[in-house]
Write a protein that holds these residues in place. Structure first.
Motif, PDB file in Angstrom:
ATOM      1  N   GLN A 213      33.845  85.268  60.190  1.00 24.37           N
ATOM      2  CA  GLN A 213      32.907  86.312  59.005  1.00 24.37           C
ATOM      3  C   GLN A 213      32.097  85.272  59.314  1.00 24.37           C
ATOM      4  N   VAL A 214      30.603  86.097  58.488  1.00 26.15           N
ATOM      5  CA  VAL A 214      29.486  85.423  58.421  1.00 26.15           C
ATOM      6  C   VAL A 214      28.785  84.984  57.008  1.00 26.15           C
ATOM      7  N   PRO A 215      29.365  83.590  57.342  1.00 25.83           N
ATOM      8  CA  PRO A 215      28.707  82.379  56.016  1.00 25.83           C
ATOM      9  C   PRO A 215      27.724  82.928  55.105  1.00 25.83           C
ATOM     10  N   ARG A 216      28.540  82.571  54.266  1.00 18.94           N
ATOM     11  CA  ARG A 216      27.937  83.581  52.645  1.00 18.94           C
ATOM     12  C   ARG A 216      26.930  83.812  52.630  1.00 18.94           C
ATOM     13  N   PHE A 217      26.400  82.084  52.689  1.00 22.96           N
ATOM     14  CA  PHE A 217      25.029  81.989  52.503  1.00 22.96           C
ATOM     15  C   PHE A 217      24.163  81.738  53.119  1.00 22.96           C
ATOM     16  N   LEU A 218      24.204  82.612  54.342  1.00 24.07           N
ATOM     17  CA  LEU A 218      23.529  81.976  56.009  1.00 24.07           C
ATOM     18  C   LEU A 218      22.082  82.453  55.600  1.00 24.07           C
ATOM     19  N   GLU A 219      21.345  83.433  54.749  1.00 22.45           N
ATOM     20  CA  GLU A 219      20.130  83.420  54.201  1.00 22.45           C
ATOM     21  C   GLU A 219      19.127  82.424  53.089  1.00 22.45           C
ATOM     22  N   VAL A 220      20.107  81.534  52.474  1.00 19.10           N
ATOM     23  CA  VAL A 220      19.908  79.832  51.716  1.00 19.10           C
ATOM     24  C   VAL A 220      19.883  79.432  52.772  1.00 19.10           C
ATOM     25  N   TYR A 221      20.722  79.153  53.965  1.00 25.61           N
ATOM     26  CA  TYR A 221      20.572  78.346  55.021  1.00 25.61           C
ATOM     27  C   TYR A 221      18.960  78.021  55.493  1.00 25.61           C
ATOM     28  N   ARG A 222      18.741  79.799  56.200  1.00 31.01           N
ATOM     29  CA  ARG A 222      18.080  80.378  56.911  1.00 31.01           C
ATOM     30  C   ARG A 222      16.458  79.824  56.075  1.00 31.01           C
ATOM     31  N   LEU A 223      16.372  79.506  54.757  1.00 32.77           N
ATOM     32  CA  LEU A 223      15.673  79.328  53.683  1.00 32.77           C
ATOM     33  C   LEU A 223      15.538  77.911  53.606  1.00 32.77           C
ATOM     34  N   ASN A 264      27.492  83.512  63.564  1.00 33.88           N
ATOM     35  CA  ASN A 264      27.170  84.763  63.197  1.00 33.88           C
ATOM     36  C   ASN A 264      27.031  85.106  64.226  1.00 33.88           C
ATOM     37  N   LEU A 265      27.185  84.441  65.235  1.00 36.34           N
ATOM     38  CA  LEU A 265      26.792  85.179  66.578  1.00 36.34           C
ATOM     39  C   LEU A 265      28.553  85.638  67.251  1.00 36.34           C
ATOM     40  N   ALA A 266      29.259  84.633  66.921  1.00 38.30           N
ATOM     41  CA  ALA A 266      30.836  85.505  67.194  1.00 38.30           C
ATOM     42  C   ALA A 266      31.112  86.462  66.467  1.00 38.30           C
ATOM     43  N   VAL A 267      30.753  86.270  64.962  1.00 42.00           N
ATOM     44  CA  VAL A 267      30.754  88.087  64.489  1.00 42.00           C
ATOM     45  C   VAL A 267      30.430  88.795  64.592  1.00 42.00           C
ATOM     46  N   TRP A 268      29.168  88.846  64.788  1.00 40.67           N
ATOM     47  CA  TRP A 268      28.109  90.485  65.967  1.00 40.67           C
ATOM     48  C   TRP A 268      29.302  90.626  67.237  1.00 40.67           C
ATOM     49  N   LYS A 269      29.417  89.909  68.024  1.00 40.26           N
ATOM     50  CA  LYS A 269      29.749  89.747  69.476  1.00 40.26           C
ATOM     51  C   LYS A 269      30.853  90.477  69.083  1.00 40.26           C
ATOM     52  N   GLU A 270      31.636  89.901  68.040  1.00 42.12           N
ATOM     53  CA  GLU A 270      33.400  90.724  68.222  1.00 42.12           C
ATOM     54  C   GLU A 270      33.103  92.145  68.319  1.00 42.12           C
ATOM     55  N   GLY A 271      32.065  91.760  67.124  1.00 44.34           N
ATOM     56  CA  GLY A 271      32.003  93.645  66.417  1.00 44.34           C
ATOM     57  C   GLY A 271      31.852  94.402  68.016  1.00 44.34           C
ATOM     58  N   PRO A 301      17.034  78.888  80.355  1.00 41.45           N
ATOM     59  CA  PRO A 301      18.976  78.564  80.608  1.00 41.45           C
ATOM     60  C   PRO A 301      18.904  77.956  79.414  1.00 41.45           C
ATOM     61  N   ALA A 302      18.150  76.398  78.849  1.00 46.60           N
ATOM     62  CA  ALA A 302      17.967  75.751  78.317  1.00 46.60           C
ATOM     63  C   ALA A 302      18.322  75.886  76.927  1.00 46.60           C
ATOM     64  N   ARG A 303      17.459  77.338  76.312  1.00 43.85           N
ATOM     65  CA  ARG A 303      17.482  78.043  75.005  1.00 43.85           C
ATOM     66  C   ARG A 303      18.272  78.406  74.685  1.00 43.85           C
ATOM     67  N   THR A 304      18.528  78.381  73.087  1.00 43.52           N
ATOM     68  CA  THR A 304      19.930  79.656  72.839  1.00 43.52           C
ATOM     69  C   THR A 304      19.751  79.518  71.264  1.00 43.52           C
ATOM     70  N   ALA A 305      20.058  81.017  70.852  1.00 43.84           N
ATOM     71  CA  ALA A 305      19.880  81.354  69.772  1.00 43.84           C
ATOM     72  C   ALA A 305      20.839  82.721  68.751  1.00 43.84           C
ATOM     73  N   PRO A 306      20.826  81.987  68.032  1.00 44.41           N
ATOM     74  CA  PRO A 306      21.323  83.150  66.909  1.00 44.41           C
ATOM     75  C   PRO A 306      21.478  84.651  66.914  1.00 44.41           C
ATOM     76  N   ALA A 307      22.299  85.068  66.433  1.00 44.45           N
ATOM     77  CA  ALA A 307      22.827  86.719  66.655  1.00 44.45           C
ATOM     78  C   ALA A 307      22.423  87.264  65.107  1.00 44.45           C
ATOM     79  N   SER A 308      22.350  88.975  64.914  1.00 44.55           N
ATOM     80  CA  SER A 308      22.660  89.351  63.677  1.00 44.55           C
ATOM     81  C   SER A 308      23.057  88.846  62.461  1.00 44.55           C
ATOM     82  N   THR A 309      22.277  88.754  61.387  1.00 43.36           N
ATOM     83  CA  THR A 309      23.099  88.915  60.462  1.00 43.36           C
ATOM     84  C   THR A 309      23.591  90.302  60.176  1.00 43.36           C
ATOM     85  N   ARG A 310      23.588  90.025  58.359  1.00 45.74           N
ATOM     86  CA  ARG A 310      24.590  91.391  58.130  1.00 45.74           C
ATOM     87  C   ARG A 310      23.428  92.653  58.226  1.00 45.74           C
TER      88      ARG A 310
END
Length: 448
Positions: A213-223, A264-271, A301-310
């Motif tokens: 599941q998307v981490p509950r405090f994802l937006e807090v971690y980003r801040l 978060n990326l894993a949740v988006w991809k599975e959805g 190739p060496a760069r990675t990034a997250p996917a969507s939030t809610r």
């Protein structure tokens, strides 16, 4: 609901094996332990403070002296001051600590002794699991103690109910109008509240790997942990001490954020997959397009990034070549393990995937740096990074790598409590299923 020491079905988790208690290497008490008063901070044991009930004094003493120092291995010893204050002033927190203490005693020196854990746990259930109840700091600490009891006993049970209690309290603090935001909260709140917030956030991030599941405090971690548009896996900056996760959890802020973003990326991809609309080219474009739909340039190739939030957007996080200023093996292992997790989400759990093979090799290289000539240090590191051992073990078909990881887990096998045996069983089950050609095992993310 059963007590936490009973063998339970339902949720299986190590939320973390990477968390310091999760494979709890509890020691027997020393032959001549100090007097209980030596454990009581002078500043909180003076006249007028509540007295701990006589029937709980032994368990409180055992908790402070034997359980607390290894429950949170990396925390400053001053943790005992606010922990004891909470045990004095909050009966629910004290009951929870006593349950954990009694469980430890039952697993070690006092196996034949009845400690009435059932009664205490039922009392805790009736106190904590009340709908629409505003939770206090003591309730939150009690919830974390109960999460620890489930992990202490192998990681099975409804730990998520008690993590939710701590999470609700943290949410209320973060939204307190007396503060300007999460950074202001962590800088101005009490030591005990700050510890509860950080511990809950750490559980939340690693629980997201288990629950998918998307981490509950994802937006807090980003801040808190993002800067200049993103978090960096190899960035040496972790911020002010009040904000840093390193002193308590052994993992730098940007790595905490990275793991949260990967979940978060894993949740988006599975959805997307479940809806039958997952496009790998679209996914690759989406990875490097913070805040926009997946329709921009592909990543390097060496760069990675997250996917969507809610809401469907996320900042980018990238690799950098500079090493962490901590130089600590725990943090290096978390960093390498995060890459294993990332490439598993991106490519699937294929041990022959080149990126997965390289990330597993990097994790094992970090594990090889653990000082085996210092048993107390090596055992502490292994207890802290079972997450990395588990995910790397499940994603390697190399017999030498498997043997090395099993030997690392064997250093913990002499302990009477913890979840190391569960992790080993999972790894061996994954290997057996793969060798028997029963399809790609999906158990990997259930236990990390």
């Amino acid at each position: 609901m059963s007590a936490p020491f009973a063998r339970m079905p339902a949720v299986v988790s190590e939320i973390s094996p990477s968390y310091n208690l999760h494979d709890a290497c509890f020691e027997d008490e020393p032959e001549n332990p100090p007097h209980a008063d030596a454990l009581i901070p002078v500043t909180v044991s003076g006249y007028g403070m509540p007295v701990i009930p006589t029937e709980q004094q032994e368990l409180v003493h055992h908790y402070l002296y034997n359980v607390l120092p290894i429950q949170y291995l990396l925390a400053d010893p001053s943790i005992s001051r606010f922990m004891f204050r909470l045990l004095q002033t909050n009966s629910v927190a004290r009951d929870a600590a006593c349950v954990l203490s009694a469980l430890h005693l039952q697993h070690t020196r006092y196996n034949s002794r009845m400690l009435n854990i059932d009664f205490n746990f039922k009392r805790l259930e009736s106190s904590l699991l009340c709908p629409n109840r505003p939770y206090t700091e003591g309730d939150a600490m009690a919830g974390l103690h109960i999460v620890s009891t489930f992990l202490f006993n192998g990681g099975r049970g409804p730990w998520d109910l008690y993590l939710d209690i701590a999470s609700q309290y943290v949410t209320s603090v973060l939204h307190d109008p007396n503060f300007y935001g999460p950074e202001d909260v962590l800088k101005r709140c009490s030591d005990s509240t700050r510890f509860i917030i950080k511990t809950t956030m750490w559980f939340d991030v690693l629980a997201s790997v288990t629950t998918q599941q998307v981490p509950r405090f994802l937006e807090v971690y980003r801040l808190l942990f993002g800067h200049a548009g993103g978090a960096y896996i190899d960035d040496p900056l972790s911020g002010a001490e009040e904000i840093s996760m390193l002193p308590v959890m052994g993992c730098e802020n940007h790595i905490v954020l990275a793991i949260a973003e990967i979940s978060n990326l894993a949740v988006w991809k599975e959805g997307q997959r479940r809806r039958g609309c997952l496009s790998v080219p679209q996914l690759k474009k989406y990875l490097d397009a913070p805040g926009t739909p997946p329709a921009v340039h592909p990543p390097r190739p060496a760069r990675t990034a997250p996917a969507s939030t809610r809401t469907g957007t996320a900042p980018t996080w990238r690799r950098r070549t500079r090493r962490s200023r901590s130089g600590g093996s725990d943090n290096d292992i978390f960093r390498a393990s995060a890459r294993v997790y990332l490439h598993t989400v991106l490519s699937g759990d294929y041990p022959s995937c080149p990126e997965i093979m390289a990330s597993v090799a990097e994790t094992l290289e970090c594990l090889h740096q653990v000082p085996t000539n210092m048993p107390s240090v090596s055992r502490g590191v292994v207890r802290s990074v079972v997450f990395g051992i588990c995910i790397s073990g499940c994603l390697t078909d190399d017999p030498r790598q498997r043997t090395f990881l099993l030997k690392m887990l064997e250093t913990q096998q002499g302990e009477s409590v913890g979840n190391v045996s569960e992790v080993r069983a999972l790894m061996e089950s994954v290997w057996a299923r793969r060798e028997n050609s029963q399809g790609r095992p999906r158990d990997l993310l259930l236990l990390v």
